[in-house]
Design a protein around this motif. Structure first.
Motif, PDB file in Angstrom:
ATOM      1  N   ALA B  72       0.826  -1.201   0.000  1.00 12.36           N
ATOM      2  CA  ALA B  72       0.000   0.000   0.000  1.00 12.36           C
ATOM      3  C   ALA B  72       0.864   1.257   0.000  1.00 12.36           C
ATOM      4  O   ALA B  72       0.580   2.226  -0.688  1.00 12.36           O
ATOM      5  N   ARG B  73       1.937   1.217   0.783  1.00 15.18           N
ATOM      6  CA  ARG B  73       2.845   2.354   0.813  1.00 15.18           C
ATOM      7  C   ARG B  73       3.491   2.573  -0.548  1.00 15.18           C
ATOM      8  O   ARG B  73       3.603   3.698  -1.022  1.00 15.18           O
ATOM      9  N   ASP B  74       3.929   1.497  -1.169  1.00 16.94           N
ATOM     10  CA  ASP B  74       4.620   1.590  -2.462  1.00 16.94           C
ATOM     11  C   ASP B  74       3.746   2.193  -3.552  1.00 16.94           C
ATOM     12  O   ASP B  74       4.188   3.046  -4.306  1.00 16.94           O
ATOM     13  N   VAL B  75       2.519   1.717  -3.647  1.00 16.60           N
ATOM     14  CA  VAL B  75       1.660   2.203  -4.720  1.00 16.60           C
ATOM     15  C   VAL B  75       0.850   3.432  -4.298  1.00 16.60           C
ATOM     16  O   VAL B  75       0.044   3.940  -5.069  1.00 16.60           O
ATOM     17  N   VAL B  76       1.084   3.911  -3.089  1.00 19.33           N
ATOM     18  CA  VAL B  76       0.379   5.086  -2.559  1.00 19.33           C
ATOM     19  C   VAL B  76      -1.127   4.895  -2.630  1.00 19.33           C
ATOM     20  O   VAL B  76      -1.839   5.620  -3.325  1.00 19.33           O
ATOM     21  N   ALA B  77      -1.586   3.883  -1.919  1.00 14.68           N
ATOM     22  CA  ALA B  77      -3.026   3.643  -1.825  1.00 14.68           C
ATOM     23  C   ALA B  77      -3.389   3.502  -0.352  1.00 14.68           C
ATOM     24  O   ALA B  77      -2.547   3.146   0.466  1.00 14.68           O
ATOM     25  N   SER B  78      -4.636   3.763  -0.021  1.00 10.39           N
ATOM     26  CA  SER B  78      -5.085   3.575   1.353  1.00 10.39           C
ATOM     27  C   SER B  78      -5.211   2.082   1.612  1.00 10.39           C
ATOM     28  O   SER B  78      -5.278   1.277   0.685  1.00 10.39           O
ATOM     29  N   LYS B  79      -5.267   1.702   2.875  1.00  7.91           N
ATOM     30  CA  LYS B  79      -5.368   0.291   3.217  1.00  7.91           C
ATOM     31  C   LYS B  79      -6.635  -0.321   2.621  1.00  7.91           C
ATOM     32  O   LYS B  79      -6.592  -1.410   2.051  1.00  7.91           O
ATOM     33  N   SER B  80      -7.735   0.386   2.742  1.00  9.00           N
ATOM     34  CA  SER B  80      -9.002  -0.171   2.252  1.00  9.00           C
ATOM     35  C   SER B  80      -9.020  -0.256   0.724  1.00  9.00           C
ATOM     36  O   SER B  80      -9.603  -1.190   0.172  1.00  9.00           O
ATOM     37  N   ALA B  81      -8.396   0.697   0.080  1.00  8.78           N
ATOM     38  CA  ALA B  81      -8.343   0.654  -1.385  1.00  8.78           C
ATOM     39  C   ALA B  81      -7.542  -0.553  -1.844  1.00  8.78           C
ATOM     40  O   ALA B  81      -7.925  -1.240  -2.797  1.00  8.78           O
ATOM     41  N   LEU B  82      -6.451  -0.837  -1.148  1.00  6.40           N
ATOM     42  CA  LEU B  82      -5.635  -1.995  -1.519  1.00  6.40           C
ATOM     43  C   LEU B  82      -6.391  -3.295  -1.268  1.00  6.40           C
ATOM     44  O   LEU B  82      -6.368  -4.202  -2.108  1.00  6.40           O
ATOM     45  N   THR B  83      -7.064  -3.396  -0.123  1.00  9.33           N
ATOM     46  CA  THR B  83      -7.871  -4.576   0.169  1.00  9.33           C
ATOM     47  C   THR B  83      -8.848  -4.845  -0.971  1.00  9.33           C
ATOM     48  O   THR B  83      -8.998  -5.970  -1.439  1.00  9.33           O
ATOM     49  N   TYR B  84      -9.498  -3.788  -1.411  1.00  6.29           N
ATOM     50  CA  TYR B  84     -10.466  -3.914  -2.506  1.00  6.29           C
ATOM     51  C   TYR B  84      -9.801  -4.399  -3.789  1.00  6.29           C
ATOM     52  O   TYR B  84     -10.282  -5.334  -4.437  1.00  6.29           O
ATOM     53  N   GLN B  85      -8.699  -3.784  -4.154  1.00 11.50           N
ATOM     54  CA  GLN B  85      -8.043  -4.131  -5.410  1.00 11.50           C
ATOM     55  C   GLN B  85      -7.462  -5.539  -5.404  1.00 11.50           C
ATOM     56  O   GLN B  85      -7.530  -6.243  -6.407  1.00 11.50           O
ATOM     57  N   ILE B  86      -6.906  -5.946  -4.272  1.00  7.80           N
ATOM     58  CA  ILE B  86      -6.374  -7.306  -4.181  1.00  7.80           C
ATOM     59  C   ILE B  86      -7.504  -8.320  -4.338  1.00  7.80           C
ATOM     60  O   ILE B  86      -7.349  -9.357  -4.987  1.00  7.80           O
ATOM     61  N   THR B  87      -8.658  -8.001  -3.760  1.00  8.33           N
ATOM     62  CA  THR B  87      -9.822  -8.878  -3.922  1.00  8.33           C
ATOM     63  C   THR B  87     -10.219  -8.987  -5.393  1.00  8.33           C
ATOM     64  O   THR B  87     -10.534 -10.077  -5.888  1.00  8.33           O
ATOM     65  N   GLN B  88     -10.203  -7.866  -6.080  1.00 12.66           N
ATOM     66  CA  GLN B  88     -10.534  -7.865  -7.506  1.00 12.66           C
ATOM     67  C   GLN B  88      -9.546  -8.715  -8.299  1.00 12.66           C
ATOM     68  O   GLN B  88      -9.933  -9.524  -9.153  1.00 12.66           O
ATOM     69  N   LEU B  89      -8.260  -8.519  -8.010  1.00 10.17           N
ATOM     70  CA  LEU B  89      -7.216  -9.253  -8.719  1.00 10.17           C
ATOM     71  C   LEU B  89      -7.272 -10.741  -8.390  1.00 10.17           C
ATOM     72  O   LEU B  89      -6.917 -11.581  -9.214  1.00 10.17           O
ATOM     73  N   GLU B  90      -7.733 -11.050  -7.188  1.00 10.89           N
ATOM     74  CA  GLU B  90      -7.887 -12.442  -6.779  1.00 10.89           C
ATOM     75  C   GLU B  90      -9.013 -13.097  -7.590  1.00 10.89           C
ATOM     76  O   GLU B  90      -8.868 -14.227  -8.073  1.00 10.89           O
ATOM     77  N   LYS B  91     -10.103 -12.358  -7.760  1.00 15.29           N
ATOM     78  CA  LYS B  91     -11.216 -12.871  -8.564  1.00 15.29           C
ATOM     79  C   LYS B  91     -10.772 -13.135 -10.001  1.00 15.29           C
ATOM     80  O   LYS B  91     -11.255 -14.051 -10.657  1.00 15.29           O
ATOM     81  N   ALA B  92      -9.862 -12.302 -10.476  1.00 13.64           N
ATOM     82  CA  ALA B  92      -9.375 -12.450 -11.854  1.00 13.64           C
ATOM     83  C   ALA B  92      -8.281 -13.506 -11.948  1.00 13.64           C
ATOM     84  O   ALA B  92      -7.801 -13.810 -13.039  1.00 13.64           O
ATOM     85  N   GLY B  93      -7.859 -14.027 -10.798  1.00 12.57           N
ATOM     86  CA  GLY B  93      -6.858 -15.085 -10.795  1.00 12.57           C
ATOM     87  C   GLY B  93      -5.431 -14.606 -11.002  1.00 12.57           C
ATOM     88  O   GLY B  93      -4.540 -15.398 -11.280  1.00 12.57           O
ATOM     89  N   LEU B  94      -5.218 -13.308 -10.843  1.00 17.77           N
ATOM     90  CA  LEU B  94      -3.877 -12.762 -11.085  1.00 17.77           C
ATOM     91  C   LEU B  94      -3.054 -12.668  -9.802  1.00 17.77           C
ATOM     92  O   LEU B  94      -1.835 -12.544  -9.846  1.00 17.77           O
ATOM     93  N   VAL B  95      -3.735 -12.708  -8.670  1.00 18.10           N
ATOM     94  CA  VAL B  95      -3.077 -12.575  -7.368  1.00 18.10           C
ATOM     95  C   VAL B  95      -3.753 -13.522  -6.386  1.00 18.10           C
ATOM     96  O   VAL B  95      -4.944 -13.828  -6.527  1.00 18.10           O
ATOM     97  N   GLU B  96      -3.007 -13.989  -5.413  1.00 20.88           N
ATOM     98  CA  GLU B  96      -3.573 -14.805  -4.341  1.00 20.88           C
ATOM     99  C   GLU B  96      -3.178 -14.222  -2.986  1.00 20.88           C
ATOM    100  O   GLU B  96      -2.173 -13.528  -2.888  1.00 20.88           O
ATOM    101  N   ARG B  97      -3.955 -14.544  -1.979  1.00 24.73           N
ATOM    102  CA  ARG B  97      -3.580 -14.162  -0.614  1.00 24.73           C
ATOM    103  C   ARG B  97      -2.962 -15.348   0.088  1.00 24.73           C
ATOM    104  O   ARG B  97      -3.375 -16.487  -0.128  1.00 24.73           O
ATOM    105  N   ALA B  98      -1.971 -15.075   0.934  1.00 22.90           N
ATOM    106  CA  ALA B  98      -1.339 -16.139   1.710  1.00 22.90           C
ATOM    107  C   ALA B  98      -1.083 -15.629   3.122  1.00 22.90           C
ATOM    108  O   ALA B  98      -0.948 -14.424   3.342  1.00 22.90           O
TER     109      ALA B  98
END
Lengths: 161, 161
Positions: B72-98
């Motif tokens: 979040a710090r690197d891409v200059v996004a708020s915590k909640s914005a990053l949570t949202y985007q990671i969820t989106q990318l997860e749905k698209a299969g491009l990112v996973e949570r661990a």
DNA sequence: GCCGTGATGTTCAAACCCGAACAACAAGTC
DNA sequence: GACTTGTTGTTCGGGTTTGAACATCACGGC
């Protein structure tokens, strides 16, 4: 379908370290500054940055009024975004809508007296932030270079729709 | 309450023409460029710019994974914005949570193979836009000046929370 | 005058961002 | 171990932006 990707596939001119640094610094800095500005404006007057920019443009226009489309171009906002923001500013009593005399479909956004007073009250604090984090940290030379650089890009982007 | 505004009221150091031009050019150009980039990324891969930036950071990280807060710090996004985007990318299969092994509350965003392939496919076209409108229009001298200027502001903003 | 083309501003649904509140855990102190 | 303080990531409600669709009007050619 195949050659839609031809150019990209055949010519991946990657950014070198210097170019990458410039690009990342540009993007990150803007977002950080934008965040700081939003924070200041919201605390000082409950305004967002787009709203503030609208007030600034209107205050600089003759008769404190501007056509919606021209205003949207100036502040770099979509038509629907401007419609929304003008509605918000109208609710706050800072801007009014008026019919355009020369064009029946046209709408003029007009800065009210309250809007002008609001701007005069908020502007010093806003300028202080822009100074503290950007302008005052740059030499005259750096300022000039940045301006010409930005203008080149702006011109290129505006001339290609 | 009174002297909260003292400095601003007593010392309205307005921007002169040169400073104003620099500031407006900076803001307008960024918005125009951002708009162009969004358009290109959406057409090429249905990605937004924030999403693309996330993929880039993850691809550059060791083991293609990063803690949420650091990302979040690197891409200059708020915590909640990053949570949202990671969820989106997860749905698209491009990112996973661990789970983070060293910290029980921690979450690692991990770039998948599909995410890496997606990035490799999209990156050339994106870089082409950044080049065409910004990098290739600036001299080496201008690039360097802009970078140092941006870094000064970035440093000031990051060190003040 | 009458189309055809294009511009103007609004509406709507969907996507997105922000900030505050929250639960869960880390780390140090006593 | 219990307590305090601070960090981590998510959730939720409200506000904002986007792009497409739309109704309305301007302008030109014929």
């Amino acid at each position: 379908m195949a050659y839609a990707y031809t150019e990209a596939v055949m010519d991946p001119r990657w950014l070198d370290a210097t170019e990458m640094a410039a690009w990342h610094a540009f993007v990150s800095t803007f977002h950080l500054l934008e965040r700081r500005i939003e924070e200041q404006l919201k605390a000082a007057a409950g305004l967002t940055h787009p709203q503030y920019e609208i007030l600034v443009r209107l205050s600089a226009a003759t008769d404190h009024r501007m056509r919606m489309t021209e205003l949207a171009r100036d502040v770099v906002a979509s038509k629907s975004a401007l419609t929304y923001q003008i509605t918000q500013l109208e609710k706050a009593g800072l801007v009014e809508r008026a019919h355009c005399p020369s064009d029946e479909r046209g709408v003029l956004a007009v800065l009210t007296d309250a809007g002008m007073r609001c701007l005069e009250r908020v502007a010093p604090g806003h300028v202080e932030v822009v100074r503290a984090y950007l302008i005052d940290r740059l030499s005259r030379e750096e300022l000039h270079t940045m301006t010409t650089a930005m203008r080149k890009t702006e011109r290129a982007l505006r001339s290609s729709h």
